[in-house]
Design a protein around this motif. Structure first.
Motif, PDB file in Angstrom:
ATOM      1  N   GLN A 177       0.842  -1.207   0.000  1.00  0.00           N
ATOM      2  CA  GLN A 177       0.000   0.000   0.000  1.00  0.00           C
ATOM      3  C   GLN A 177       0.876   1.256   0.000  1.00  0.00           C
ATOM      4  O   GLN A 177       0.635   2.205  -0.745  1.00  0.00           O
ATOM      5  CB  GLN A 177      -0.922  -0.042   1.229  1.00  0.00           C
ATOM      6  CG  GLN A 177      -1.876   1.121   1.354  1.00  0.00           C
ATOM      7  CD  GLN A 177      -2.879   1.175   0.215  1.00  0.00           C
ATOM      8  OE1 GLN A 177      -3.179   0.160  -0.400  1.00  0.00           O
ATOM      9  NE2 GLN A 177      -3.367   2.355  -0.090  1.00  0.00           N
ATOM     10  N   THR A 280       0.865  -8.296  -5.219  1.00  0.00           N
ATOM     11  CA  THR A 280       0.618  -8.685  -3.823  1.00  0.00           C
ATOM     12  C   THR A 280      -0.075 -10.041  -3.729  1.00  0.00           C
ATOM     13  O   THR A 280       0.211 -10.842  -2.840  1.00  0.00           O
ATOM     14  CB  THR A 280      -0.256  -7.612  -3.135  1.00  0.00           C
ATOM     15  OG1 THR A 280       0.440  -6.385  -3.198  1.00  0.00           O
ATOM     16  CG2 THR A 280      -0.556  -7.953  -1.688  1.00  0.00           C
ATOM     17  N   THR A 281      -0.990 -10.292  -4.672  1.00  0.00           N
ATOM     18  CA  THR A 281      -1.773 -11.535  -4.615  1.00  0.00           C
ATOM     19  C   THR A 281      -1.176 -12.655  -5.479  1.00  0.00           C
ATOM     20  O   THR A 281      -1.732 -13.743  -5.549  1.00  0.00           O
ATOM     21  CB  THR A 281      -3.215 -11.264  -5.105  1.00  0.00           C
ATOM     22  OG1 THR A 281      -3.139 -10.577  -6.358  1.00  0.00           O
ATOM     23  CG2 THR A 281      -3.995 -10.424  -4.122  1.00  0.00           C
ATOM     24  N   SER A 306       4.717  -7.798  -2.087  1.00  0.00           N
ATOM     25  CA  SER A 306       4.473  -7.761  -0.650  1.00  0.00           C
ATOM     26  C   SER A 306       4.604  -9.159  -0.060  1.00  0.00           C
ATOM     27  O   SER A 306       4.296 -10.151  -0.723  1.00  0.00           O
ATOM     28  CB  SER A 306       3.053  -7.248  -0.393  1.00  0.00           C
ATOM     29  OG  SER A 306       2.708  -7.391   0.965  1.00  0.00           O
ATOM     30  N   LYS A 309       0.551 -11.153   2.317  1.00  0.00           N
ATOM     31  CA  LYS A 309      -0.466 -12.197   2.206  1.00  0.00           C
ATOM     32  C   LYS A 309       0.092 -13.585   2.498  1.00  0.00           C
ATOM     33  O   LYS A 309      -0.662 -14.471   2.856  1.00  0.00           O
ATOM     34  CB  LYS A 309      -1.078 -12.193   0.799  1.00  0.00           C
ATOM     35  CG  LYS A 309      -1.677 -10.874   0.382  1.00  0.00           C
ATOM     36  CD  LYS A 309      -2.940 -10.561   1.155  1.00  0.00           C
ATOM     37  CE  LYS A 309      -3.487  -9.212   0.748  1.00  0.00           C
ATOM     38  NZ  LYS A 309      -4.582  -8.770   1.581  1.00  0.00           N
ATOM     39  N   ARG A 316       4.522  -5.674   7.670  1.00  0.00           N
ATOM     40  CA  ARG A 316       4.488  -4.463   6.844  1.00  0.00           C
ATOM     41  C   ARG A 316       5.711  -4.387   5.925  1.00  0.00           C
ATOM     42  O   ARG A 316       6.435  -3.386   5.895  1.00  0.00           O
ATOM     43  CB  ARG A 316       4.392  -3.169   7.700  1.00  0.00           C
ATOM     44  CG  ARG A 316       3.319  -3.141   8.757  1.00  0.00           C
ATOM     45  CD  ARG A 316       1.919  -3.400   8.206  1.00  0.00           C
ATOM     46  NE  ARG A 316       1.598  -2.589   7.057  1.00  0.00           N
ATOM     47  CZ  ARG A 316       0.981  -3.080   5.955  1.00  0.00           C
ATOM     48  NH1 ARG A 316       0.614  -4.355   5.886  1.00  0.00           N
ATOM     49  NH2 ARG A 316       0.725  -2.289   4.947  1.00  0.00           N
TER      50      ARG A 316
HETATM   51  C1  LIG Z   1      -3.977  -6.006  -4.311  1.00  0.00           C
HETATM   52  C2  LIG Z   1      -3.405  -5.507  -3.029  1.00  0.00           C
HETATM   53  N1  LIG Z   1      -2.437  -4.591  -3.068  1.00  0.00           N
HETATM   54  C3  LIG Z   1      -1.893  -4.115  -1.938  1.00  0.00           C
HETATM   55  C4  LIG Z   1      -2.336  -4.531  -0.700  1.00  0.00           C
HETATM   56  C5  LIG Z   1      -1.698  -3.971   0.524  1.00  0.00           C
HETATM   57  O1  LIG Z   1      -0.670  -4.814   0.881  1.00  0.00           O
HETATM   58  P1  LIG Z   1       0.295  -4.531   2.121  1.00  0.00           P
HETATM   59  O2  LIG Z   1      -0.320  -5.188   3.302  1.00  0.00           O
HETATM   60  O3  LIG Z   1       1.593  -5.121   1.728  1.00  0.00           O
HETATM   61  O4  LIG Z   1       0.371  -3.040   2.278  1.00  0.00           O
HETATM   62  C6  LIG Z   1      -3.344  -5.478  -0.614  1.00  0.00           C
HETATM   63  C7  LIG Z   1      -3.859  -5.908   0.684  1.00  0.00           C
HETATM   64  O5  LIG Z   1      -4.962  -6.357   0.814  1.00  0.00           O
HETATM   65  C8  LIG Z   1      -3.900  -5.987  -1.827  1.00  0.00           C
HETATM   66  O6  LIG Z   1      -4.868  -6.892  -1.810  1.00  0.00           O
END
Ligand SMILES: Cc1ncc(COP(=O)(O)O)c(C=O)c1O
Length: 474
Positions: A177, A280-281, A306, A309, A316
């Motif tokens: 994020q 991230t996913t 990230s 997940k 973080r």
């Molecule tokens: C597609 C996507 N991007 C970014 C994030 C945020 O990830 P992070 O926890 O690494 O900030 C999420 C979290 O739900 C997400 O689903």
């Protein structure tokens, strides 16, 4: 302790949140009131938020003060606004109805987050990282680029996927994020167009809109992308950037087909559009199989990653992989935002990447079990819903037939269950008949949640509730 009063919403923020709110079939004041109510119910505006003065909002929207006054009056009459002389007009929820931010405080089962608890090996990884702290004791920690050790591990991971990457191309961030925020501010100027999948990750709408982007929604079906439509939209609108999730998109779980990947990368290049690829996913594969990372197809792609997940959201830790010149621009933005990411978590992240195969093996089994459990529950308790089974990700994107999820969220709360209305994943009130159902919960919680959802759906489906839902808002 009573919750703190939310800050007032400025006219410019409200105008951005309103999006494309005008309706040809409705008087202006009524359409405006309906959109403000939607933002309240799906949590984009918190209860108790003070709205801008009528004159200020009118100026911003190019409307007369009387029109705004009529919209506010309609909201007041319907119980969504209280006005006190001298302290302005505040949003509120009429008896029984609840916004998402209100649900947050009171529900026993919380289906609002698509996350998992920590990888069970996390304690050992932290213990090992603590032992390594003496190696870093002479570093100041004020490092906006990120710990070299971790940048090397992340770059090596890309290389392993066939994506040549140097550690200089990696910026470690406090989650994806944060990464998206930095990239938005480095790449996009206010007023520029950004293509976004529709539906998409709720906080991406917030981040891009806060950066002043004009969002161009591209419809995504549960089966995936229509690349011809994407190409046409890119060609016509030539957006500065496109924010996409090619693997197990949040919330739909859809993936970009292998054979469409190069076509999309080429179409973006031809339109002069920078692809911001959120991965991230992408690690949440249950039974799909590996696909080509878009960064393998073009040097210009910006990738966000990230560990949130798969390892643990609470660490973080995220990152940006970008072409070298863009890295400098992002770092220039970052120094005005924060001054680096906590060192212990960066060491833990480097160890988690070392062990990534066992982390992913554990997650895959867990995801498969919980997905199958949730699908089984829905088939049993919602036979009227046609459940699309995803092959990865952390949630189902369930069509709810005629049921409004704004109404369902309210009824679910009465059953002790918090859900997010589908509108939170779209613009302009879209997806009210969709529900994101995350499966990152224990089987016991999934069962309790689906039973509560069934009771809520029955309550919403009752004739008296239907009358309430379909009554004109104001
Ligand atoms: C597609 C996507 N991007 C970014 C994030 C945020 O990830 P992070 O926890 O690494 O900030 C999420 C979290 O739900 C997400 O689903």
């Amino acid at each position: 302790m009573s919750p703190a009063t939310p800050p007032p919403v400025s006219p410019s923020r409200l105008v951005r949140a309103l999006g494309d709110w005008q309706r040809p079939d409705q008087p202006t004041y009524r359409a405006l009131a309906a959109r403000i109510r939607l933002l309240l119910l799906d949590g984009r505006l918190a209860a108790d938020t003070r709205l801008p003065a009528e004159r200020d909002l009118g100026t911003r929207l190019g409307l007369s003060r009387n029109t705004i006054a009529a919209a506010y009056a309609a909201l007041r009459e319907a119980g969504y606004l209280t006005s006190v002389r001298g302290s302005g007009s505040r949003l509120c929820l009429p008896g029984g109805e609840r916004g998402e931010s209100d649900l947050l405080r009171t529900s026993a089962i919380d289906f609002r987050r698509a996350t998992f608890t920590a990888y069970p090996g996390i304690t050992d990884l932290y213990a090992e990282a603590v032992e390594r702290i003496p190696d870093h004791i002479n570093e100041s920690g004020y490092d906006i680029h990120g710990l070299p050790l971790l940048r090397e591990a992340i770059a090596a991971h890309y290389v392993g996927r066939g994506i040549p990457t140097t550690p200089e191309q990696i910026i470690v961030t406090s989650g994806a994020q944060h990464a998206l925020h930095l990239v938005t501010h480095a790449l996009i100027r206010p007023g520029e167009r950004v293509l976004i999948e529709h539906p998409s990750y709720a906080h991406a709408f917030d981040t891009l809109a806060a950066g002043g982007a004009r969002l161009l929604p591209l419809p995504i079906e549960p089966e995936g992308w229509d690349v011809a439509a994407a190409t046409e939209l890119l060609r016509r609108a030539r957006p500065s950037a496109a924010y996409i999730m090619p693997d197990f998109q949040n919330p739909s779980g859809a993936s970009l087909a292998e054979e469409d990947r190069l076509a999309l990368v080429r179409a973006a290049a031809q339109a002069g559009t920078t692809l911001i690829v959120d991965e991230t996913t992408s690690w949440l594969d249950i039974d799909r199989g590996e696909r080509t990372g878009l960064a393998a197809l073009s040097r210009d792609v910006v990738t966000l990653g990230s560990l949130g997940k798969v390892v643990w959201g609470a660490m973080r830790i995220g990152w940006i992989r970008a072409p070298r010149p863009l890295v400098d621009r992002i770092l220039a933005v970052r120094s005005g935002v924060d001054l680096g990411t906590a060192i212990l978590e960066q060491i833990v992240a480097s160890l988690a990447l070392r062990d990534i195969d066992s982390v992913l093996g554990f997650r895959r089994t867990q995801l498969r079990d919980s997905r199958d459990h949730l699908v089984g529950l829905l088939n049993e308790h919602f036979p009227e819903w046609n459940t699309h089974v995803v092959n990865g990700g952390m949630s189902l994107w369930q069509h709810t037939g005629t049921i409004s999820t704004l109404a369902l969220a309210d009824a679910a709360r009465a059953e002790g269950l918090a859900i997010i209305p589908g509108t939170r994943f779209g613009v302009d009130g879209a997806f009210d008949n969709y529900l994101r159902l995350p499966f990152g919960y224990t089987n016991a919680d999934l069962t309790a949640g689906v039973l509560a959802l069934r009771r809520a759906a029955d309550a919403v489906g009752s004739p008296s509730a239907q009358r309430r839902v379909f009554e004109p808002v104001v």
